[in-house]
Motif scaffolding. Structure first.
Motif, PDB file in Angstrom:
ATOM      1  N   ALA A 292       8.848   1.818  -4.335  1.00  0.00           N
ATOM      2  CA  ALA A 292       7.776   1.455  -3.398  1.00  0.00           C
ATOM      3  C   ALA A 292       6.431   1.770  -4.056  1.00  0.00           C
ATOM      4  O   ALA A 292       6.305   2.741  -4.805  1.00  0.00           O
ATOM      5  N   LEU A 294       3.319   3.368  -4.015  1.00  0.00           N
ATOM      6  CA  LEU A 294       2.696   4.454  -3.263  1.00  0.00           C
ATOM      7  C   LEU A 294       1.719   5.219  -4.141  1.00  0.00           C
ATOM      8  O   LEU A 294       1.928   5.369  -5.348  1.00  0.00           O
ATOM      9  N   GLU A 441      -0.038   3.489   0.669  1.00  0.00           N
ATOM     10  CA  GLU A 441       0.461   2.351  -0.106  1.00  0.00           C
ATOM     11  C   GLU A 441      -0.609   1.889  -1.078  1.00  0.00           C
ATOM     12  O   GLU A 441      -1.814   2.041  -0.845  1.00  0.00           O
ATOM     13  N   CYS A 442      -0.163   1.291  -2.202  1.00  0.00           N
ATOM     14  CA  CYS A 442      -1.102   0.815  -3.222  1.00  0.00           C
ATOM     15  C   CYS A 442      -0.525  -0.437  -3.879  1.00  0.00           C
ATOM     16  O   CYS A 442       0.529  -0.933  -3.491  1.00  0.00           O
TER      17      CYS A 442
END
Length: 497
Positions: A292, A294, A441-442
């Motif tokens: 993910a 992040l 999130e990124c």
């Protein structure tokens, strides 16, 4: 995705500063007396309440003064009084919920005649330290993310917990020499030993008493004596008492029989006992997820880690010269001192304290007249630190210093003054760490595939290589089991990703 947090109970630096407070008040002289001159005035600041609001610390207290004066007929008398004061310190980092530690020392005390009273003008230096004891909220994990890698550091630190606080009253007969009255008395104490046994603890120590006394011919002199005490207190025994300190809150010296040379000293003392334990916390330093996109929120956290507590006494002797224009000393009578700590530094296994002793010397001239003057005596103390307190880097010390004085021999233009110095200190290790306090999130990060060659920097761990390649540590060691044995700085690593 939901971030899971945990709370760490670690003391943090909330800020600090030094501020000066001007204290002014009127002190009435006792009835039917006139203070033609003041020969000695001992004073102390007593803090009563500290209130912390946003950007401000409000302090209430009193200055307690004991005055020894000459009347218009040159007779000596004494009396006590107090003056209240309020002071506000502006400090941007202050906020409700913090703990304030304030050390108040008198930089100057002046008394001047004002009709039937004395005008008090004093300057108190207030050393303020703010401690943020609210739990530190850091990231523990994340729901909905199968692979979340968190790099942690084990943080070991001490905890000093007050396990007993009790007031005790001691009453002891002591031997004196022809004392008929007491004009001033002061006392300080130190703990020598602590013994726990079942549901009781025995605290042994020494109470040191200093007083200005008069005999039947109204001849003044200084009396100093050390009284041993032993107190058995109720104690639940659930923690081992490893440290104790004592403070004298009230003291009185009463002559009982001048011919037999007997007096009674009565004192109220506050005894505090502390237990010491070692605590540990896992501090999250960094985080990422190969599955993910992040980004960890990393916050710099100024920690204040307790290193230990100290309660000792030390001694010092100084020769004080009579100022120009004053008569010679025929007989030294009395000495008192007000201490002020200007710096305290811990290093190389020692606690080093610098300061001033504002010393008042009272003496009789050849014709029997009393004179007094004040001399500022600089001092340096170096106290060895035992155990873990003396290890590691530089530490910060919060020092409270109390002093009893005694005048020794002297004559002509000089007198010998002894100082018995009682030191209470708490040692702290300030340090700055970075902790993961949130995750957001990124943008996704591309991961290399296949055979990758990389070089480990000095101090890098498996976590750092895994983050660089955006893979989990488990996946990395599964394909490259040799990495489980550790990574050396500068090592050339060929890995399958």
């Amino acid at each position: 995705m939901e971030v899971i947090f945990k709370e760490l109970n670690i003391h943090r630096i909330g800020g600090g500063c030094v501020s000066q407070a001007l204290i002014e008040g009127s002190i009435p002289v006792i009835k039917d007396r006139t203070a033609a001159s003041v020969i000695d005035a001992s004073a102390a600041v007593r803090l009563q309440n500290t209130e912390i609001s946003a950007g401000k610390v409000n302090i209430d207290g009193t200055v307690q003064v004991h005055i020894i004066a000459l009347d218009t007929d040159d007779s000596v008398f004494s009396f006590s009084s107090s003056a209240p004061f309020k002071h506000s310190i502006a400090i941007d980092s202050a906020r409700p919920g913090m703990e304030a530690s304030v050390i108040a020392e008198l930089q100057s005390v002046e008394l001047s005649a004002e009709g039937d009273s004395l005008k008090l003008t004093a300057v108190s230096e207030l050393s303020l330290r703010l401690k943020d004891n609210t739990p530190l909220r850091v990231v523990k994990g994340m729901n909905g993310v199968s692979e979340l890698e968190i790099k942690t550091m084990k943080l070991d630190y001490r905890e000093n917990k007050c396990i007993l606080k009790e007031k005790v009253r001691i009453l002891e007969e002591i031997g004196v020499s022809s004392i008929t009255s007491v004009l001033a008395v002061d006392g300080e104490a130190v703990v020598r030993s602590i013994r726990t046994r079942g549901d009781a603890v025995t605290v042994e120590g020494t109470l040191s008493v200093s007083a200005m006394c008069a005999d039947g011919k109204e001849r003044l002199s200084q009396f100093v004596q050390h009284v041993e005490f032993s107190e058995e207190l109720d104690f639940d025994g659930r923690a081992e008492a490893v440290f104790g300190r004592v403070a004298v809150e009230e003291i009185e010296l009463r002559p009982m029989d001048a011919e037999l040379g007997i007096a009674v000293v009565e004192a109220v003392m506050r005894i505090e006992l502390f237990s010491e334990s070692v605590a540990a916390e896992e501090l999250p330093l960094d985080a990422f997820s190969p599955s993910a996109a992040l980004m960890p929120k990393i916050t710099a956290v100024p920690l204040l880690l307790p290193k230990g507590m100290l309660s000792v006494k030390s001694s010092l002797r100084e020769t004080i010269d009579v100022p120009e224009g004053m008569p010679d000393i025929y007989r030294p009578v009395y000495a008192s001192a007000r201490p002020m700590v200007t710096s305290s530094v811990c290093g190389e296994g020692r606690l080093n304290i610098d300061g001033m002793l504002f010393t008042r010397l009272v003496y009789a001239s050849e014709n029997g007249s009393l004179f007094s003057f004040t001399e500022d005596i600089p001092f340096m103390l170096s106290q060895p630190l035992s155990g873990d307190m003396g290890t590691g880097g530089a530490a910060d010390a919060e020092v409270r210093l109390r002093v009893l004085t005694t005048v020794g021999g002297g004559g002509g233009r000089a007198a010998d003054v002894g100082y018995l110095m009682f030191i209470d200190a708490e040692l702290f290790e300030p340090c700055m760490v970075e902790a993961v306090t949130g995750i957001a999130e990124c943008e996704p990060v591309e991961s290399p595939k296949g055979i990758v060659i990389c070089f480990a920097s000095e101090g890098e761990e498996l976590y750092d290589i895994a983050k660089r390649l955006n893979v989990s540590r488990a996946a990395l060691t599964e394909l490259n089991p040799e990495l489980e044995n550790g990574i050396r700085g500068g090592e050339r690593i060929v890995v399958m990703v």
